[in-house]
Every structure is written in C-alpha cells, then in structure tokens.
Scaffold this motif. Structure first.
Motif, PDB file in Angstrom:
ATOM      1  N   HIS A   1      -1.664  14.008  -0.829  1.00 39.38           N
ATOM      2  CA  HIS A   1      -0.977  12.910  -1.496  1.00 39.38           C
ATOM      3  C   HIS A   1      -0.818  11.746  -0.516  1.00 39.38           C
ATOM      4  O   HIS A   1      -0.097  11.860   0.482  1.00 39.38           O
ATOM      5  N   GLY A   2      -1.484  10.632  -0.806  1.00 35.64           N
ATOM      6  CA  GLY A   2      -1.373   9.430   0.016  1.00 35.64           C
ATOM      7  C   GLY A   2      -0.714   8.316  -0.774  1.00 35.64           C
ATOM      8  O   GLY A   2      -0.952   8.172  -1.979  1.00 35.64           O
ATOM      9  N   TYR A   3       0.105   7.511  -0.097  1.00 37.01           N
ATOM     10  CA  TYR A   3       0.892   6.484  -0.786  1.00 37.01           C
ATOM     11  C   TYR A   3       0.788   5.126  -0.093  1.00 37.01           C
ATOM     12  O   TYR A   3       0.625   5.036   1.126  1.00 37.01           O
ATOM     13  N   LYS A   4       0.946   4.083  -0.883  1.00 36.90           N
ATOM     14  CA  LYS A   4       1.092   2.737  -0.337  1.00 36.90           C
ATOM     15  C   LYS A   4       2.487   2.623   0.268  1.00 36.90           C
ATOM     16  O   LYS A   4       3.486   2.933  -0.391  1.00 36.90           O
ATOM     17  N   ASP A   5       2.555   2.136   1.514  1.00 38.84           N
ATOM     18  CA  ASP A   5       3.850   2.046   2.160  1.00 38.84           C
ATOM     19  C   ASP A   5       3.898   0.968   3.241  1.00 38.84           C
ATOM     20  O   ASP A   5       4.899   0.292   3.408  1.00 38.84           O
ATOM     21  N   VAL A   6       2.800   0.799   3.969  1.00 37.80           N
ATOM     22  CA  VAL A   6       2.771  -0.100   5.121  1.00 37.80           C
ATOM     23  C   VAL A   6       2.801  -1.560   4.685  1.00 37.80           C
ATOM     24  O   VAL A   6       3.208  -2.434   5.448  1.00 37.80           O
ATOM     25  N   VAL A   7       2.372  -1.820   3.464  1.00 41.88           N
ATOM     26  CA  VAL A   7       2.310  -3.189   2.942  1.00 41.88           C
ATOM     27  C   VAL A   7       2.971  -3.248   1.571  1.00 41.88           C
ATOM     28  O   VAL A   7       3.145  -2.227   0.904  1.00 41.88           O
ATOM     29  N   LEU A   8       3.301  -4.449   1.153  1.00 42.63           N
ATOM     30  CA  LEU A   8       3.773  -4.651  -0.208  1.00 42.63           C
ATOM     31  C   LEU A   8       2.609  -4.597  -1.189  1.00 42.63           C
ATOM     32  O   LEU A   8       2.746  -4.097  -2.313  1.00 42.63           O
ATOM     33  N   HIS A   9       1.444  -5.124  -0.757  1.00 43.33           N
ATOM     34  CA  HIS A   9       0.259  -5.132  -1.611  1.00 43.33           C
ATOM     35  C   HIS A   9      -0.958  -4.738  -0.785  1.00 43.33           C
ATOM     36  O   HIS A   9      -1.257  -5.367   0.238  1.00 43.33           O
ATOM     37  N   GLU A  10      -1.656  -3.714  -1.222  1.00 42.43           N
ATOM     38  CA  GLU A  10      -2.846  -3.270  -0.504  1.00 42.43           C
ATOM     39  C   GLU A  10      -4.016  -4.211  -0.780  1.00 42.43           C
ATOM     40  O   GLU A  10      -3.965  -5.073  -1.658  1.00 42.43           O
TER      41      GLU A  10
END
Length: 475
Positions: A127-136
C-alpha cells in the motif's frame, strides 16, 4: 481496506506521527503496526548528502523514536539494501502488508517498484500513498494532459486544485512485537567524524514550533521582506518538509487559517506569497518526475554540451566553497552555509549565478555542494534552482540575465549587516565599499582577498559562450 493482523510501516520522508497518510491508514486497518527505518550503508563521502543533513536526520529519528515510545510502540532500525531488509522483516514478523508513503524522486520510485514486486512474490499486500506533496506529478497537467514546463501556469492550476486536509495524529500502533533492532544511527554510522555546522533543532515538536513561529512572525511580512538576508524573514521549514517532520498539508492548512485570521490585506498577501513557495516545490518535483534526466543533464536541450571551465583551474571551485572569492555577498553566503547548514534563498541565487556565470563552472558542482551541506536540500528543488541560475532549466532565468553581485549587495544588504555577520574580517569596513570591487592597492581588509575575477569581463564571456553555442546549433 482489508483488515490485517500485523503490518509494516516503512518510514522514509515522513518522520512524524501527525498527518502521516500511510501510517494512519496502517493503524486503521491492522491490529499491530511495526514501524521501521532502514539506514543507508554509504560511508564517508556521498554526492547528495553530508554531515549537517545526516545530523538533522539523526535528530529527527531520535524524536520519532521517543514519540513512538510515548504511544507504547518503538522504532525498529535496520541497515542495508532496503528491499532485502524489508523482506527479512516481513519473514520475521509474518507481516501481511507493507505501508509506505510514495517518494517523488526517481531513486525512491525505483525502490518502491522493486518492493512491490517482492511483496507480490511473498503474497504480501503493498500500500503506497501520496504524502510528500499536496499534488503528485500527474495531478497538475496542462489542457493537453502534458506536464507544465513553466511555473506560472502550473501554479495557477495548482491553486485551483482541492487541497487534502490533515489527518489525525496516530495514538496507538498496537502492542509492539519483540523484534530485534539496531541502535539509532549517528554520524559514525556513515563514517562521518563530526558536524561542523550549528544546525536547527530537529524533530516533530521543533518543526511544529517553527511553523507556529513563522505564521505569527516573518510570514506576515513575507512578501515585503523575504529577500532580506539580514534578519529572520523566511519560514525555515525546508528541512522539516524534506524529512517529513511536517507535512505539506499541515503547512498549507495552517497557513490558510492564518490568512483567514490576518487583519491586514498585506499580511494575507504575504501568506499567499509563501504558499507560492509550496507550489514551486511541487513544480520542481513534477519536473523531476516527468524529466528525471535533469539530474544528469540540462533540462533545456539546446544548452546541452555548453562549455564549462575546469573547476581545478586556479582552484576556483575550492575558493568559492570556502567563501574566499573577494565578493563579500558571495563569501557571506558560502560561510553561512558552512556554519549553519542553511543559506538565505536570495543569497543562494547570488552565489549560484556567480559560480555559473562569473566562474563558468558547471551547475552540477554547486548542486552537489549544496546537497552535502544544506539541511533542507531537496533533490528536485536544488536541481531546479541551480539550473534556473545557470539558465539551462525549466522556466529558468534567460542566459543573458546575469546578476551583478555588487548591485545585488546594494539592493539586499545595503548596510552590510549580513556580510559583516558572516565575514567578520570585514566588520569595521564601511558597507558602501561592499557595493563595488576593491582596488588592488586598497583591499577591504588585510586578511581578505581581492575579487578573484572582474564581473564585467566574466559577464561578457558568459554572453559569448552562450551565443557561440547557439550559433553552433543553428549552423
């Protein structure tokens, strides 16, 4: 989301318990979460990092470890090749899934791809998630579905996008298993003897204190004062965002709240100007994501193959690194970097353009030096900034726009306060003298060098180099 007995959360650029997307999702779906950090195995010398950055990382990990213990868990530390170590841990713990926050850099993406394949082989969920940025990188594209190459239209689109809200702080990871762990890393782990820089305090609490202080202080006048290096006019949050002791969602949400409560239009404009820096951060991350070759070559293809001088000629690169160029504003910036692991952003542009346009040295040299010393060094932003200064990057300054260190001094340090702070041998010199080159028979101070080059001469040479390269392409 499936329900699991035991899962692994792999900490990388998210060294916090508050608003940590993957960690929160792991706790919502598992009875026990095993938190792990894997220490890299490089020793002594690395092109992308050095003692100040590693010292800050150590402080972040120490803080994270204590925060985990406070909620009844503990940080498991391993060292080695990441996928191999995670495979061992999966087997040891009989974990059913691995949770992580996605890395925007090509190196991290490559490891994630390998790990996902390994999990598939082991029958373990990934399971990988967007987290480091607001928008990938693929969330902000132009009307044709292509990546932006210029910041302004990117940022306009970026600001129209709905911003994700912060998640609650994780309060429990379940009863920790008896799993062997290595000690927290120290500088000796990487073969680094000591950290000569006096860096900012590290960790989640320090990061939140910096954010509050910034929103109550310098960010309320950021639009007017951000280019002033003589006092604290910026947020100092770069390292916290890089190592993830703060999330960009927290920064954006709290800045929005501060904007709403600000009493003056100028304060609201200042906070908005700060938010544009978050958009710049994600613009350069998107550039790196879509065009990973920028780490090895110029973004603008027409400048590839441009002539650069030999860095060892007349010891030019070393002179620049040590802050002994004879240009006070340049030397002040370079010495601030060595002393603190930080340099004011306006001065970063001045010293970068000096290296590339006055000394004619390749931007990759400066890029690596900054990454070794800057606590807040972010691969994408650092690369973007250096290529901007060199005139070879995305939305870069035109090659013929060459900053004059003497006029930059007059504009941004007219009283010489910044220079005198970091170049103490000039403490008694009239600051007006910092705004033009010293004459051979009239040096600024007995133990301070004369300017190593003549700016006007080197400016003309830069224009000639670029013009000659253009002619070669057009021939």
């Amino acid at each position: 989301m499936p329900s699991y007995g035991k899962v692994i959360h792999w900490f990388r650029r998210d060294l916090r318990l508050s608003d940590n997307t993957a960690l929160f999702q792991a706790t919502e779906s598992a009875q026990e979460v095993v938190p792990v950090y894997i220490t890299s195995t490089w020793k002594s010398q690395h092109g992308w990092t050095g003692a100040p950055r590693q010292q800050f990382l150590c402080g972040c990990l120490e803080s994270l470890g204590k925060n985990l213990e406070a909620i009844g868990s503990r940080l498991v530390v391993r060292s080695g090749e990441a996928v191999a170590e995670l495979e061992k841990l999966i087997r040891e713990t009989e974990a059913e899934a691995v949770f992580l926050n996605r890395d925007p850099d090509p190196f991290g993406k490559g490891v994630e791809k390998q790990l996902q394949q390994k999990c598939r082989e082991l029958g373990v969920a990934f399971h990988g998630y967007k987290d480091v940025v607001l928008h990938e990188q693929d969330e902000v594209l132009n009307g044709s579905g292509l990546p932006y190459r210029v910041y302004t239209p990117y940022s306009k689109n970026w600001f129209t996008q709905d911003k994700p809200t912060p998640l609650p702080r994780v309060k429990s990871l379940g009863k920790p298993s008896e799993i062997t762990s290595e000690p927290l890393p120290s500088l000796e782990t990487w073969g680094l003897a000591s950290n000569p820089a006096d860096i900012l305090p590290a960790g989640e609490r320090a990061a939140n204190e910096r954010l509050i202080a910034a929103l109550e202080g310098p960010l309320l006048s950021y639009a007017e004062n951000r280019n002033d290096p003589t006092s604290q006019t910026t947020s100092l949050l770069g390292g916290d965002l890089r190592f993830g002791t703060l999330s960009p969602r927290q920064v954006f949400a709290q800045s929005q709240a501060a904007m709403s409560s600000a009493g003056k239009a100028s304060q609201r404009q200042s906070i908005f100007t700060f938010q544009k820096q978050l958009a710049w951060r994600e613009f350069f991350m998107a550039i790196l994501g879509h065009f990973p070759e920028v780490l090895d070559t110029d973004f603008n293809e027409k400048w590839r193959g441009l002539h650069w001088d030999d860095p060892e000629e007349e010891n030019k690169f070393e002179t620049w690194k040590q802050g002994m160029t004879g240009f006070p504003i340049v030397d002040a910036g370079m010495r601030q970097l060595l002393a603190t692991g930080y340099m004011h952003n306006r001065v970063r542009m001045i010293v970068a353009m000096f290296l590339t346009k006055d000394l004619h040295l390749h931007w990759r040299l400066g890029e690596s030096h900054f990454m070794q010393w800057l606590v807040d060094g972010e691969i994408a932003n650092n690369n973007g900034g250096w290529q901007w200064s060199a005139g070879t990057g995305a939305d870069a300054a035109p090659y013929f726009r060459i900053q004059n260190p003497w006029t930059q001094t007059a504009r941004f340090d007219p009283r010489g306060e910044y220079i005198k702070q970091w170049v103490p041998e000039l403490a008694e010199v009239n600051p007006k003298r910092f705004q033009s080159p010293a004459e051979p028979l009239d040096p600024l101070a007995q133990d301070y060098p004369l300017p190593m080059v003549d700016h006007k001469t080197e400016r003309e040479r830069t224009l000639e180099i670029f013009a000659k390269h253009k002619q070669t392409l057009e021939a």
